[in-house]
Design an enzyme around this catalytic site. Sequence first.
Site: not given
Length: 531
Positions: A185, A260, A294, A421
């Site tokens: 997905k 992750e 990331c 972030e």
Amino acid sequence: MAIHLPNRHLFIDGEWRETVLKKRIPVINPATEQIIGDIPAATAEDVEIAVEAAKKAFSRNKGKDWSSASGAYRAKYLRAIAAKITERKSELGKLEAIDSGKPLDEALWDMDDVAGCFEYYADLAEGLDAKQKAPVSLPMETFKSYVLKEPLGVVALITPWNYPLLLATWKVAPALAAGCTAILKPSELASVTCLELAEVCREVGLPPGVLNILTGLGTEAGAPLASHPHVDKVAFTGSTATGSRIMASAAQMIKPVSMELGGKSPIIVFEDVDLDKAAEWTLFGCFWTNGQICSATSRLLVHVSVMPSVLNACQKTSQPKALCYSVRPKKALHQNFWTDLSNGPKKLKSLILLKKVAGLVQLSVEDRQYDKTLKFIATAKSEGATILSGGGRPKHLNKGFFVEPTIITDVTTSMQIWREEVFGPVLCVKTFSTEDEAIELANDTQYGLGAAVISNDPERCDRVAKDFRSGIVWVNCSQPCFCQAPWGGVKRSGFGRELGEWGLENYFSVKQVTQYISDEPWGWYQSPSKL
């Protein structure tokens, strides 16, 4: 140059299938803000069909068609997929660029990595058979024991939009190599090349149901997939908030997950460095792939004695070079260059790094990543930080989700820009005076994915690498990634490792088999005949 977007359906049980509710999602070119096509929008009804297909494929012919087949058998399909990806590299790269906002060269390099990853896991699959029945040393000679590694079953693979096909491959390749069957997905924000992976699988004759691909919204497709009772594992790459929800859902069924997640990675620059090299890796570590990584080393910690020199070197590096991303061979990656985005936008000319540079930021349907990035910058300024360079939309670009790569100084550890972030081209800078202070600042984060140290002192680099609380450490570089080496984080950056042999282990269940080999009775009770 116009790019044709293939009109695809969901890929279930080896066939293209229209969604049950016939829903579709528009595809937006982030450089022009124009709708250029659409993708199918799966819902819980489609998830049910896909999971059933994967479940049947796992057990078909008692597993001999896939899950219990030899590793060499599965490797042939992985190699065939790799060959097709290479054959279609140019087309896939263009689709990736126009869908995700990557510069074309970066998208093409990603396709090379996709093919290489499938090849690598084909090699590992071929080696699996010889590793079965690995003996276990026991303290009693009357027993012998060995270990079997068996595929977990049906796995859900949920992936993000910044490396659409590559990060999907990080999960698909090892899952298939291990013998699992899978439902992929991808993010609804960039799914086009993942649907082309489905076409590749169809062309190479991958057994039906082994890999199923569902596109759609996270709430409508991702959530029911992650919580489905017949999904045996969830592997997720994405935001920490979404990862937390997936973990909560999986916990209800004691379902294994690997995660992750986000990052706010530091790069420490000591006073003994070559300034040009330090600037190169600083810029590359934060602004590569538009800062949408990331692991981006978006917190620059620089020794107070070289702070002005490092920033000057960064700005020197930002002077434009007359290079063209999309039509010339790739040059040194640290250079600033003009980009001809002719394979998406209509020949928009923009710089890649710093002051006069425009980085392309992907549109987010849910929270508008573009607006979110600009809000982070505005908040930093309102909290007292200094916008040294960049900080807004390039003045010569009226369309597209462009943000100037931004450097922010006068940052304190309490500021949002230091703690959260951004997932955009924003570098925040802070000074330090001692090695201990640098380590303390580097580890002052809820995340722990990557970290980098730049120094000419090998012993110092070893100390710092050991002291970082992160899953990945780069020494005198930032962001290199090889499919042979483990990738993953600690703290709120997740757990589990992808890539390398560690990535393959994600998709195995380990079974102990122990046999009593003595002819003598065990003797735990006295036989009635001897009483």
